[in-house]
Design a protein around this motif. Structure first.
Motif, PDB file in Angstrom:
ATOM      1  N   MET A   1     -51.392  25.504 -41.684  1.00 51.38           N
ATOM      2  CA  MET A   1     -52.394  26.189 -42.233  1.00 51.38           C
ATOM      3  C   MET A   1     -53.952  25.280 -42.118  1.00 51.38           C
ATOM      4  O   MET A   1     -55.165  25.607 -41.709  1.00 51.38           O
ATOM      5  CB  MET A   1     -52.937  27.989 -42.792  1.00 51.38           C
ATOM      6  CG  MET A   1     -54.138  28.204 -43.380  1.00 51.38           C
ATOM      7  SD  MET A   1     -53.752  29.451 -44.741  1.00 51.38           S
ATOM      8  CE  MET A   1     -52.384  30.284 -44.382  1.00 51.38           C
ATOM      9  N   VAL A   2     -53.022  24.185 -43.235  1.00 50.33           N
ATOM     10  CA  VAL A   2     -53.952  23.203 -44.001  1.00 50.33           C
ATOM     11  C   VAL A   2     -54.007  21.861 -42.523  1.00 50.33           C
ATOM     12  O   VAL A   2     -55.678  21.705 -42.125  1.00 50.33           O
ATOM     13  CB  VAL A   2     -53.195  21.940 -44.745  1.00 50.33           C
ATOM     14  CG1 VAL A   2     -54.130  21.285 -45.215  1.00 50.33           C
ATOM     15  CG2 VAL A   2     -53.317  23.293 -46.351  1.00 50.33           C
ATOM     16  N   PHE A   3     -52.967  22.115 -41.784  1.00 47.49           N
ATOM     17  CA  PHE A   3     -53.442  20.820 -41.096  1.00 47.49           C
ATOM     18  C   PHE A   3     -53.891  21.210 -39.623  1.00 47.49           C
ATOM     19  O   PHE A   3     -55.318  20.257 -39.422  1.00 47.49           O
ATOM     20  CB  PHE A   3     -51.995  20.233 -40.714  1.00 47.49           C
ATOM     21  CG  PHE A   3     -51.145  19.701 -41.428  1.00 47.49           C
ATOM     22  CD1 PHE A   3     -51.374  18.783 -42.241  1.00 47.49           C
ATOM     23  CD2 PHE A   3     -49.676  19.907 -41.692  1.00 47.49           C
ATOM     24  CE1 PHE A   3     -50.843  18.532 -43.083  1.00 47.49           C
ATOM     25  CE2 PHE A   3     -49.012  19.330 -42.486  1.00 47.49           C
ATOM     26  CZ  PHE A   3     -49.315  18.510 -43.630  1.00 47.49           C
ATOM     27  N   GLN A   4     -53.871  22.274 -39.298  1.00 45.78           N
ATOM     28  CA  GLN A   4     -54.667  23.211 -38.572  1.00 45.78           C
ATOM     29  C   GLN A   4     -56.178  22.874 -38.342  1.00 45.78           C
ATOM     30  O   GLN A   4     -56.968  23.024 -37.225  1.00 45.78           O
ATOM     31  CB  GLN A   4     -53.959  24.459 -37.770  1.00 45.78           C
ATOM     32  CG  GLN A   4     -52.763  24.352 -37.023  1.00 45.78           C
ATOM     33  CD  GLN A   4     -52.399  25.351 -36.536  1.00 45.78           C
ATOM     34  OE1 GLN A   4     -53.054  26.457 -36.687  1.00 45.78           O
ATOM     35  NE2 GLN A   4     -51.857  26.083 -35.564  1.00 45.78           N
ATOM     36  N   ASN A   5     -56.579  23.079 -39.563  1.00 44.61           N
ATOM     37  CA  ASN A   5     -57.922  23.630 -40.229  1.00 44.61           C
ATOM     38  C   ASN A   5     -58.732  22.403 -40.718  1.00 44.61           C
ATOM     39  O   ASN A   5     -59.863  22.144 -40.855  1.00 44.61           O
ATOM     40  CB  ASN A   5     -58.459  24.677 -41.183  1.00 44.61           C
ATOM     41  CG  ASN A   5     -58.022  26.122 -40.108  1.00 44.61           C
ATOM     42  OD1 ASN A   5     -58.287  26.345 -39.575  1.00 44.61           O
ATOM     43  ND2 ASN A   5     -57.028  26.064 -40.626  1.00 44.61           N
ATOM     44  N   VAL A   6     -57.788  21.224 -41.451  1.00 42.67           N
ATOM     45  CA  VAL A   6     -58.360  20.368 -41.216  1.00 42.67           C
ATOM     46  C   VAL A   6     -58.488  18.996 -39.996  1.00 42.67           C
ATOM     47  O   VAL A   6     -57.206  17.981 -40.862  1.00 42.67           O
ATOM     48  CB  VAL A   6     -57.813  19.320 -43.184  1.00 42.67           C
ATOM     49  CG1 VAL A   6     -58.676  18.385 -43.252  1.00 42.67           C
ATOM     50  CG2 VAL A   6     -58.344  20.694 -43.765  1.00 42.67           C
TER      51      VAL A   6
END
Length: 88
Positions: free
Chosen positions: A48-53
């Motif tokens: 979730m973090v990698f996809q949104n940052v």
């Protein structure tokens, strides 16, 4: 970067809605290049973090809790298999 790091270090999915996480990621996504987490207790799916940052280039993360005192629980320390697969 510091704002997101502080948010993730304190993030507890049982007490905080993931929508709040998504809002925080959305606000800071263009400004995050390096992320240093001194404690990470949520065992959150990092995808979730990698996809949104998308600009994240460096990640330094410690799975565990600092200054836990008498509230020690073994489950709060170390990586779980789920954590490994979300980082892969």
């Amino acid at each position: 970067e510091r704002n997101l790091a502080d948010f993730l270090e304190a993030f507890d999915p049982t007490k905080t809605d993931t929508e709040e996480l998504m809002r925080t990621l959305g606000i800071s996504k263009d400004y995050i290049f390096s992320l240093r987490l001194k404690q990470f207790l949520s065992h959150l799916d990092m995808e979730m973090v990698f996809q949104n940052v998308p600009t994240l280039c460096n990640l330094d993360m410690t799975y565990g809790v600092k200054q836990i005192g008498m509230e020690y629980e073994r489950a709060l320390f170390g990586m779980k298999l789920h954590d490994v697969t979300s980082l892969a």
